[in-house]
Design a protein around this motif. Structure first.
Motif, PDB file in Angstrom:
ATOM      1  N   ASN A   1      40.027  39.223  35.305  1.00 52.68           N
ATOM      2  CA  ASN A   1      38.646  39.572  35.648  1.00 52.68           C
ATOM      3  C   ASN A   1      37.978  40.286  34.498  1.00 52.68           C
ATOM      4  O   ASN A   1      38.557  41.194  33.906  1.00 52.68           O
ATOM      5  CB  ASN A   1      38.614  40.547  36.839  1.00 52.68           C
ATOM      6  CG  ASN A   1      38.757  39.839  38.165  1.00 52.68           C
ATOM      7  OD1 ASN A   1      39.628  40.180  38.941  1.00 52.68           O
ATOM      8  ND2 ASN A   1      37.941  38.856  38.422  1.00 52.68           N
ATOM      9  N   GLY A   2      36.760  39.891  34.194  1.00 48.40           N
ATOM     10  CA  GLY A   2      35.985  40.609  33.179  1.00 48.40           C
ATOM     11  C   GLY A   2      36.364  40.281  31.748  1.00 48.40           C
ATOM     12  O   GLY A   2      35.854  40.894  30.815  1.00 48.40           O
TER      13      GLY A   2
ATOM     14  N   GLY B   1      35.627  37.727  30.033  1.00 41.48           N
ATOM     15  CA  GLY B   1      34.540  37.060  29.305  1.00 41.48           C
ATOM     16  C   GLY B   1      34.538  35.549  29.469  1.00 41.48           C
ATOM     17  O   GLY B   1      33.820  34.837  28.766  1.00 41.48           O
ATOM     18  N   LYS B   2      35.314  35.049  30.430  1.00 39.55           N
ATOM     19  CA  LYS B   2      35.455  33.596  30.611  1.00 39.55           C
ATOM     20  C   LYS B   2      34.123  32.938  30.987  1.00 39.55           C
ATOM     21  O   LYS B   2      33.717  31.944  30.391  1.00 39.55           O
ATOM     22  CB  LYS B   2      36.516  33.293  31.694  1.00 39.55           C
ATOM     23  CG  LYS B   2      37.869  33.929  31.424  1.00 39.55           C
ATOM     24  CD  LYS B   2      38.899  33.608  32.489  1.00 39.55           C
ATOM     25  CE  LYS B   2      38.550  34.062  33.892  1.00 39.55           C
ATOM     26  NZ  LYS B   2      38.451  35.532  34.057  1.00 39.55           N
ATOM     27  N   THR B   3      33.454  33.523  31.992  1.00 44.97           N
ATOM     28  CA  THR B   3      32.167  32.968  32.434  1.00 44.97           C
ATOM     29  C   THR B   3      31.135  33.092  31.319  1.00 44.97           C
ATOM     30  O   THR B   3      30.348  32.173  31.077  1.00 44.97           O
ATOM     31  CB  THR B   3      31.693  33.692  33.711  1.00 44.97           C
ATOM     32  OG1 THR B   3      32.657  33.448  34.736  1.00 44.97           O
ATOM     33  CG2 THR B   3      30.332  33.203  34.169  1.00 44.97           C
ATOM     34  N   THR B   4      31.161  34.220  30.634  1.00 41.59           N
ATOM     35  CA  THR B   4      30.235  34.421  29.506  1.00 41.59           C
ATOM     36  C   THR B   4      30.407  33.328  28.462  1.00 41.59           C
ATOM     37  O   THR B   4      29.430  32.786  27.940  1.00 41.59           O
ATOM     38  CB  THR B   4      30.487  35.810  28.873  1.00 41.59           C
ATOM     39  OG1 THR B   4      30.266  36.811  29.864  1.00 41.59           O
ATOM     40  CG2 THR B   4      29.586  36.059  27.680  1.00 41.59           C
TER      41      THR B   4
ATOM     42  N   GLU C   1      30.525  28.991  38.516  1.00 39.90           N
ATOM     43  CA  GLU C   1      31.355  29.732  39.455  1.00 39.90           C
ATOM     44  C   GLU C   1      30.654  29.762  40.824  1.00 39.90           C
ATOM     45  O   GLU C   1      29.434  29.827  40.880  1.00 39.90           O
ATOM     46  CB  GLU C   1      31.447  31.174  38.891  1.00 39.90           C
ATOM     47  CG  GLU C   1      32.722  31.884  39.134  1.00 39.90           C
ATOM     48  CD  GLU C   1      32.746  33.218  38.354  1.00 39.90           C
ATOM     49  OE1 GLU C   1      31.884  33.465  37.488  1.00 39.90           O
ATOM     50  OE2 GLU C   1      33.645  34.011  38.639  1.00 39.90           O
TER      51      GLU C   1
HETATM   52  N1  LIG Z   1      24.421  39.732  32.894  1.00 41.12           N
HETATM   53  C1  LIG Z   1      25.275  40.701  32.523  1.00 41.12           C
HETATM   54  N2  LIG Z   1      24.831  41.913  32.142  1.00 41.12           N
HETATM   55  C2  LIG Z   1      25.691  42.872  31.735  1.00 41.12           C
HETATM   56  N3  LIG Z   1      27.005  42.732  31.687  1.00 41.12           N
HETATM   57  C3  LIG Z   1      27.526  41.548  32.054  1.00 41.12           C
HETATM   58  C4  LIG Z   1      26.696  40.468  32.494  1.00 41.12           C
HETATM   59  N4  LIG Z   1      27.493  39.412  32.799  1.00 41.12           N
HETATM   60  C5  LIG Z   1      28.756  39.815  32.556  1.00 41.12           C
HETATM   61  N5  LIG Z   1      28.784  41.100  32.105  1.00 41.12           N
HETATM   62  C6  LIG Z   1      29.993  41.852  31.706  1.00 41.12           C
HETATM   63  O1  LIG Z   1      30.647  41.115  30.684  1.00 41.12           O
HETATM   64  C7  LIG Z   1      32.071  41.154  30.859  1.00 41.12           C
HETATM   65  C8  LIG Z   1      32.594  39.723  30.961  1.00 41.12           C
HETATM   66  O2  LIG Z   1      32.161  39.147  32.189  1.00 41.12           O
HETATM   67  P1  LIG Z   1      32.464  37.649  32.604  1.00 41.12           P
HETATM   68  O3  LIG Z   1      31.751  37.388  33.864  1.00 41.12           O
HETATM   69  O4  LIG Z   1      32.200  36.773  31.468  1.00 41.12           O
HETATM   70  O5  LIG Z   1      34.044  37.731  32.851  1.00 41.12           O
HETATM   71  P2  LIG Z   1      35.022  36.700  33.567  1.00 41.12           P
HETATM   72  O6  LIG Z   1      36.214  36.575  32.680  1.00 41.12           O
HETATM   73  O7  LIG Z   1      34.303  35.468  33.928  1.00 41.12           O
HETATM   74  O8  LIG Z   1      35.468  37.488  34.882  1.00 41.12           O
HETATM   75  P3  LIG Z   1      35.827  36.917  36.351  1.00 41.12           P
HETATM   76  O9  LIG Z   1      37.236  36.426  36.261  1.00 41.12           O
HETATM   77  O10 LIG Z   1      35.734  38.115  37.221  1.00 41.12           O
HETATM   78  O11 LIG Z   1      34.857  35.842  36.705  1.00 41.12           O
HETATM   79  C9  LIG Z   1      32.304  42.001  32.086  1.00 41.12           C
HETATM   80  O12 LIG Z   1      32.608  43.296  31.658  1.00 41.12           O
HETATM   81  C10 LIG Z   1      30.989  41.952  32.828  1.00 41.12           C
HETATM   82  O13 LIG Z   1      30.805  43.120  33.587  1.00 41.12           O
END
Ligand SMILES: Nc1ncnc2c1ncn2[C@@H]1O[C@H](COP(=O)(O)OP(=O)(O)OP(=O)(O)O)[C@@H](O)[C@H]1O
Ligand SMILES: [Mg+2]
Length: 236
Positions: A37-38, A40-43, A84
């Motif tokens: 979690n967190g 950065g995968k979705t990012t 997602e």
């Molecule tokens: N729009 C936003 N504004 C500020 N911070 C963000 C935003 N989107 C994501 N983040 C932060 O960026 C980091 C990466 O988030 P991201 O959603 O890319 O992770 P992830 O790997 O997809 O997590 P998950 O497995 O929970 O989906 C996290 O710390 C999140 O809180």
């Protein structure tokens, strides 16, 4: 379609979500990005799709620099994101939702052929095509979301946690369909998952993302067999 991400960094305000990510996705292959979690995968997927714009670095697909392009210009090239948590229109029918994926396309015969194709991948969607999408089970909704993405004729299909919250049987069906799409059409697939086992089983190459950077990457054979990698990054 080949994807090359070079020195990609993404910031949300002063927070760093991705730092210096380098990644190669090979044409016609399934590549996965796994991480907690967190991480950065979705990012990462959102940045390749053009949804996230505050970035440094370069995104190139099959020799075309798409870094300055809008989301719809990228969709026209075949860069398609299945986001997602599905995001269907609950009040529209299953078929209306699925056909929405073809909104940038004009050739009606080809759209019809692709609709038949997604129904062969997911027969349950054909049975339920007139049903309101909001009444589908979670797994069926995921199938509809993937079907909608396929209707955009992806050259690079990015799937953000397609198995999230699904039963083992539904996960198996979803992953089988992903593999079938890759085999029958040669679609390049970039798969993001938190659960490493299923993703590694269907992918040829894997990146492990941790705290916004690539902690380790390699052929899935190597990633899934290496005891240190398994312990340190996969919790296996
Ligand atoms: N729009 C936003 N504004 C500020 N911070 C963000 C935003 N989107 C994501 N983040 C932060 O960026 C980091 C990466 O988030 P991201 O959603 O890319 O992770 P992830 O790997 O997809 O997590 P998950 O497995 O929970 O989906 C996290 O710390 C999140 O809180
Ligand atoms: Mg995510």
């Amino acid at each position: 379609m080949q994807l090359k991400v070079s020195d990609l960094s993404v910031f949300y305000g002063s927070a760093v979500a991705l730092s210096n990510v380098n990644m190669d996705v090979h044409e016609g292959k399934i590549t996965c990005v796994i991480g907690p979690n967190g991480a950065g995968k979705t990012t990462l997927l959102n940045t390749v799709a053009g949804v996230v714009k505050q970035r440094e670095g370069r995104i190139v697909v099959s020799e075309i620099d798409v870094t300055p392009m809008s989301i719809s210009e990228r969709v026209k090239l075949g860069i398609v994101l299945c986001p997602e948590r599905r995001r269907l229109f609950p009040g529209l029918s299953v078929e209306e939702n699925v056909i929405l994926g073809a909104y940038l396309r004009k050739n009606k015969d080809e759209i019809k052929k692709d609709l038949e194709y997604v129904y062969t991948l997911f027969p349950v969607l054909k049975e339920r095509r007139k049903q309101q999408a909001g009444t589908l089970s979670g797994g069926e909704q995921q199938m509809a979301a993937i079907a909608r993405s396929i209707m955009s004729r992806p050259n690079l299909l990015m799937l953000d946690e397609p198995s999230l919250g699904l039963s083992p049987l539904m996960r198996e069906r979803i992953f089988n369909a992903i593999v079938e799409l890759n085999r029958s059409r040669g679609t390049t697939i970039l798969l993001v998952e938190q659960d490493a086992s299923d993703a590694l089983a269907v992918s040829e190459y894997a990146y492990v993302l941790e705290g916004g950077h690539i902690a380790v990457h390699g052929e899935t054979e190597y990633i899934s067999r290496n005891p240190e990698v398994r312990r340190a990054y996969l919790g296996l």
